[in-house]
Scaffold this active site. Structure first.
Site, PDB file in Angstrom:
ATOM      1  N   PHE A  14       0.825  -1.216   0.000  1.00 15.41           N
ATOM      2  CA  PHE A  14       0.000   0.000   0.000  1.00 15.41           C
ATOM      3  C   PHE A  14       0.867   1.277   0.000  1.00 15.41           C
ATOM      4  O   PHE A  14       0.922   2.011  -0.997  1.00 15.41           O
ATOM      5  CB  PHE A  14      -0.927  -0.100   1.230  1.00 15.41           C
ATOM      6  CG  PHE A  14      -1.561   1.167   1.683  1.00 15.41           C
ATOM      7  CD1 PHE A  14      -2.194   2.019   0.782  1.00 15.41           C
ATOM      8  CD2 PHE A  14      -1.570   1.501   3.038  1.00 15.41           C
ATOM      9  CE1 PHE A  14      -2.801   3.186   1.220  1.00 15.41           C
ATOM     10  CE2 PHE A  14      -2.175   2.666   3.488  1.00 15.41           C
ATOM     11  CZ  PHE A  14      -2.785   3.507   2.584  1.00 15.41           C
ATOM     12  N   ASN A  35       8.216  -9.606  -1.269  1.00 16.83           N
ATOM     13  CA  ASN A  35       7.970 -11.050  -1.415  1.00 16.83           C
ATOM     14  C   ASN A  35       6.512 -11.345  -1.778  1.00 16.83           C
ATOM     15  O   ASN A  35       6.103 -12.502  -1.834  1.00 16.83           O
ATOM     16  CB  ASN A  35       8.379 -11.817  -0.147  1.00 16.83           C
ATOM     17  CG  ASN A  35       7.506 -11.482   1.047  1.00 16.83           C
ATOM     18  OD1 ASN A  35       6.636 -10.620   0.960  1.00 16.83           O
ATOM     19  ND2 ASN A  35       7.734 -12.156   2.160  1.00 16.83           N
ATOM     20  N   ALA A  76       8.813  -2.697   3.949  1.00 14.15           N
ATOM     21  CA  ALA A  76       8.315  -4.079   4.100  1.00 14.15           C
ATOM     22  C   ALA A  76       8.168  -4.411   5.572  1.00 14.15           C
ATOM     23  O   ALA A  76       9.057  -4.135   6.376  1.00 14.15           O
ATOM     24  CB  ALA A  76       9.285  -5.051   3.440  1.00 14.15           C
ATOM     25  N   ALA A  77       7.051  -5.006   5.916  1.00 16.33           N
ATOM     26  CA  ALA A  77       6.831  -5.393   7.315  1.00 16.33           C
ATOM     27  C   ALA A  77       5.620  -6.298   7.403  1.00 16.33           C
ATOM     28  O   ALA A  77       4.788  -6.356   6.492  1.00 16.33           O
ATOM     29  CB  ALA A  77       6.603  -4.147   8.183  1.00 16.33           C
ATOM     30  N   GLN A  78       5.534  -6.967   8.525  1.00 20.57           N
ATOM     31  CA  GLN A  78       4.327  -7.650   8.957  1.00 20.57           C
ATOM     32  C   GLN A  78       3.548  -6.561   9.684  1.00 20.57           C
ATOM     33  O   GLN A  78       4.045  -5.980  10.652  1.00 20.57           O
ATOM     34  CB  GLN A  78       4.773  -8.801   9.873  1.00 20.57           C
ATOM     35  CG  GLN A  78       3.707  -9.744  10.356  1.00 20.57           C
ATOM     36  CD  GLN A  78       2.543  -9.114  11.067  1.00 20.57           C
ATOM     37  OE1 GLN A  78       1.438  -9.076  10.509  1.00 20.57           O
ATOM     38  NE2 GLN A  78       2.760  -8.605  12.264  1.00 20.57           N
ATOM     39  N   SER A 119       6.039   3.443  13.404  1.00 24.04           N
ATOM     40  CA  SER A 119       4.591   3.522  13.628  1.00 24.04           C
ATOM     41  C   SER A 119       4.258   4.162  14.971  1.00 24.04           C
ATOM     42  O   SER A 119       5.016   4.025  15.950  1.00 24.04           O
ATOM     43  CB  SER A 119       4.034   2.091  13.601  1.00 24.04           C
ATOM     44  OG  SER A 119       2.735   2.064  14.116  1.00 24.04           O
ATOM     45  N   TYR A 143       3.776  -6.171  17.649  1.00 24.69           N
ATOM     46  CA  TYR A 143       3.994  -5.268  16.509  1.00 24.69           C
ATOM     47  C   TYR A 143       4.650  -3.956  16.964  1.00 24.69           C
ATOM     48  O   TYR A 143       5.614  -3.481  16.339  1.00 24.69           O
ATOM     49  CB  TYR A 143       2.655  -4.991  15.813  1.00 24.69           C
ATOM     50  CG  TYR A 143       2.749  -3.973  14.704  1.00 24.69           C
ATOM     51  CD1 TYR A 143       3.343  -4.283  13.484  1.00 24.69           C
ATOM     52  CD2 TYR A 143       2.233  -2.682  14.875  1.00 24.69           C
ATOM     53  CE1 TYR A 143       3.425  -3.331  12.464  1.00 24.69           C
ATOM     54  CE2 TYR A 143       2.316  -1.738  13.863  1.00 24.69           C
ATOM     55  CZ  TYR A 143       2.914  -2.063  12.659  1.00 24.69           C
ATOM     56  OH  TYR A 143       3.007  -1.130  11.657  1.00 24.69           O
ATOM     57  N   ARG A 210      -8.639   9.140  16.247  1.00 25.81           N
ATOM     58  CA  ARG A 210      -7.406   8.704  15.596  1.00 25.81           C
ATOM     59  C   ARG A 210      -6.932   9.815  14.659  1.00 25.81           C
ATOM     60  O   ARG A 210      -7.693  10.705  14.287  1.00 25.81           O
ATOM     61  CB  ARG A 210      -7.640   7.432  14.766  1.00 25.81           C
ATOM     62  CG  ARG A 210      -8.008   6.187  15.580  1.00 25.81           C
ATOM     63  CD  ARG A 210      -6.841   5.685  16.408  1.00 25.81           C
ATOM     64  NE  ARG A 210      -7.199   4.509  17.200  1.00 25.81           N
ATOM     65  CZ  ARG A 210      -7.708   4.531  18.423  1.00 25.81           C
ATOM     66  NH1 ARG A 210      -7.954   5.691  19.011  1.00 25.81           N
ATOM     67  NH2 ARG A 210      -7.971   3.415  19.070  1.00 25.81           N
TER      68      ARG A 210
HETATM   69  N1  NAD Z   1      -0.803   1.419   7.033  1.00 26.11           N
HETATM   70  C1  NAD Z   1      -0.638   2.116   8.148  1.00 26.11           C
HETATM   71  O1  NAD Z   1      -1.559   2.764   8.645  1.00 26.11           O
HETATM   72  C2  NAD Z   1       0.718   2.141   8.816  1.00 26.11           C
HETATM   73  C3  NAD Z   1       0.849   2.874  10.002  1.00 26.11           C
HETATM   74  C4  NAD Z   1       2.097   2.920  10.629  1.00 26.11           C
HETATM   75  C5  NAD Z   1       3.190   2.282  10.058  1.00 26.11           C
HETATM   76  N2  NAD Z   1       3.033   1.560   8.922  1.00 26.11           N
HETATM   77  C6  NAD Z   1       4.219   0.908   8.356  1.00 26.11           C
HETATM   78  O2  NAD Z   1       4.331   1.266   6.988  1.00 26.11           O
HETATM   79  C7  NAD Z   1       4.922   0.212   6.238  1.00 26.11           C
HETATM   80  C8  NAD Z   1       4.068  -0.138   5.050  1.00 26.11           C
HETATM   81  O3  NAD Z   1       2.796  -0.590   5.519  1.00 26.11           O
HETATM   82  P1  NAD Z   1       1.561  -0.865   4.543  1.00 26.11           P
HETATM   83  O4  NAD Z   1       0.346  -0.438   5.253  1.00 26.11           O
HETATM   84  O5  NAD Z   1       1.854  -0.333   3.192  1.00 26.11           O
HETATM   85  O6  NAD Z   1       1.552  -2.453   4.519  1.00 26.11           O
HETATM   86  P2  NAD Z   1       1.469  -3.469   3.279  1.00 26.11           P
HETATM   87  O7  NAD Z   1       1.230  -4.819   3.877  1.00 26.11           O
HETATM   88  O8  NAD Z   1       0.510  -2.976   2.257  1.00 26.11           O
HETATM   89  O9  NAD Z   1       2.926  -3.395   2.676  1.00 26.11           O
HETATM   90  C9  NAD Z   1       3.985  -4.143   3.183  1.00 26.11           C
HETATM   91  C10 NAD Z   1       4.670  -4.805   2.003  1.00 26.11           C
HETATM   92  O10 NAD Z   1       5.791  -5.534   2.491  1.00 26.11           O
HETATM   93  C11 NAD Z   1       5.848  -6.796   1.834  1.00 26.11           C
HETATM   94  N3  NAD Z   1       6.551  -7.704   2.722  1.00 26.11           N
HETATM   95  C12 NAD Z   1       6.146  -8.175   3.930  1.00 26.11           C
HETATM   96  N4  NAD Z   1       7.079  -8.989   4.448  1.00 26.11           N
HETATM   97  C13 NAD Z   1       8.098  -9.028   3.553  1.00 26.11           C
HETATM   98  C14 NAD Z   1       9.352  -9.701   3.527  1.00 26.11           C
HETATM   99  N5  NAD Z   1       9.719 -10.494   4.536  1.00 26.11           N
HETATM  100  N6  NAD Z   1      10.157  -9.533   2.455  1.00 26.11           N
HETATM  101  C15 NAD Z   1       9.775  -8.724   1.423  1.00 26.11           C
HETATM  102  N7  NAD Z   1       8.603  -8.068   1.398  1.00 26.11           N
HETATM  103  C16 NAD Z   1       7.772  -8.225   2.450  1.00 26.11           C
HETATM  104  C17 NAD Z   1       4.389  -7.174   1.602  1.00 26.11           C
HETATM  105  O11 NAD Z   1       4.236  -8.114   0.559  1.00 26.11           O
HETATM  106  C18 NAD Z   1       3.775  -5.818   1.266  1.00 26.11           C
HETATM  107  O12 NAD Z   1       3.850  -5.562  -0.119  1.00 26.11           O
HETATM  108  C19 NAD Z   1       5.111  -0.940   7.231  1.00 26.11           C
HETATM  109  O13 NAD Z   1       6.433  -0.927   7.664  1.00 26.11           O
HETATM  110  C20 NAD Z   1       4.161  -0.599   8.372  1.00 26.11           C
HETATM  111  O14 NAD Z   1       4.615  -1.138   9.594  1.00 26.11           O
HETATM  112  C21 NAD Z   1       1.829   1.469   8.283  1.00 26.11           C
END
Ligand code: NAD
Length: 319
Positions: A14, A35, A76-78, A119, A143, A210
């Site tokens: 995203f 991945n 990239a993250a869980q 985050s 997390y 929020r």
């Molecule tokens: N969405 C939010 O509101 C929010 C808020 C705070 C922080 N974040 C941080 O922003 C970042 C992006 O979040 P997002 O919402 O776009 O999530 P998302 O899940 O859409 O994107 C994460 C991407 O990382 C990839 N990924 C996961 N594990 C991987 C691995 N081991 N190797 C390679 N790729 C891997 C996934 O396939 C995915 O495309 C993250 O680090 C998340 O912790 C997001």
């Protein structure tokens, strides 16, 4: 700094995909590693070079050796809070070890700057709002811990090896391409449910607040962080507290649709009010959120409407 080449992990996800778009607009060579565990190949903007790899894997060394980026933007993250509670080993592995692996390789292949997606979850229950960067870090989930530990590694690596860095602590991000699960996915979930004519479920009385920030503003903050001359640790949010009830009203107005709202008992540990102080980002990054709620919701709604329409068309073509 003004880089030549940027490597973005999670660039099929995203937020990452929007940062990729912005990097390409800057004229930077842009490399994506993902991945596809959550991300979608179709999210990757045309013009970026893609590697299908796990950021924890040995393959990363070959990628870094070949590409030699000036900057790594680590997205990239869980991101699923509940998953981090149920599967803490896997959560820690993805979020912490991926960063350690990248930092080690960044030093070896002379990456000049490391930009990290942190985050608001690192703060835990706010002692006061708005939350500034000095607020104690008392995460309430695996997390929150696994997003904070990499910050410590990054700062340590910077001290040891002089690597530049930017740590951006995002509020609740929303916008096109967000999956309707995971962290902060409430806008995506509500838009989907509105479009399907399903009821909206709110835990608690809906008066919890929020800080909802549009994804393009987050992407802009990342670009500003790449250009920044100094190391940065900054919250990235709107500093505007929006209640879930207000969000529902704005969404219904924006979509021109109404759904029944069902209130359920608040979940244990739910935070009542959370909003980030964004003064540091404004000062250090010369950045400010530009997209108002109405515009952000409208763009999100249009995106999800076209997705759902495509799904319907595909289903009827196959039936
Ligand atoms: N969405 C939010 O509101 C929010 C808020 C705070 C922080 N974040 C941080 O922003 C970042 C992006 O979040 P997002 O919402 O776009 O999530 P998302 O899940 O859409 O994107 C994460 C991407 O990382 C990839 N990924 C996961 N594990 C991987 C691995 N081991 N190797 C390679 N790729 C891997 C996934 O396939 C995915 O495309 C993250 O680090 C998340 O912790 C997001």
């Amino acid at each position: 700094m003004n880089p030549t080449k940027v490597l973005i992990t999670g660039g099929a996800g995203f937020i990452g995909s929007h940062i990729v778009e912005r990097c390409l607009q800057q004229g930077w060579e842009t490399v994506v590693v993902d991945n596809l565990s959550k991300g979608d190949f179709d999210n990757i903007p045309i013009g970026a070079r893609f590697y299908h790899a796990d950021v924890r894997s040995y393959e990363m060394e070959a990628i870094l050796a070949k590409e030699r980026p000036d900057v790594i933007v680590h997205q990239a993250a869980q991101t699923d809070v509940q998953y981090s509670i149920n599967e803490p080993m896997e959560d820690a592995s993805v979020n912490i070890l991926s960063t350690v692996n990248l930092l080690k390789l960044a030093v070896k292949y002379e990456v000049r700057k490391f930009v990290y997606a942190s985050s608001a979850a690192i703060y835990g229950m706010p002692e006061a709002v708005p939350i500034n960067e000095e607020h104690p870090k008392h995460p309430m989930s695996g997390y929150g811990v696994s997003k904070y530990v990499p910050e410590l590694y990054i700062r340590t690596y910077s001290k040891l090896y002089g690597m530049e860095y930017a740590i951006l602590r995002y509020a609740n991000v929303y916008g096109p391409r967000q999956a309707s699960d995971g962290e902060g996915g409430v806008v995506a979930i509500f838009v989907d449910r509105l479009l399907r004519g399903e009821r909206l479920v709110i835990y608690g009385d809906g008066e919890q607040t929020r800080d909802f920030i549009f994804v393009e503003d987050i992407a802009d903050a990342n670009i500003a962080a790449i250009y920044a001359e100094e190391n940065v640790i900054a919250n990235v949010g709107t500093a505007y507290p929006l209640s879930v009830n207000e969000l529902v009203t704005s969404l219904q107005d924006c979509c021109g649709m109404k759904s029944r709202v069902e209130y359920r008992t608040a979940r244990a540990g739910d935070i009542k009010h959370s909003v980030l102080d964004n003064q540091e980002a404004i000062r250090m990054l010369d950045w400010a959120p530009k997209v108002c709620l109405e515009e952000g919701l409208w763009k999100t709604y249009r995106y999800r409407l076209s997705k759902i329409t495509q799904e319907h068309e595909l289903k009827s073509a196959l039936s």
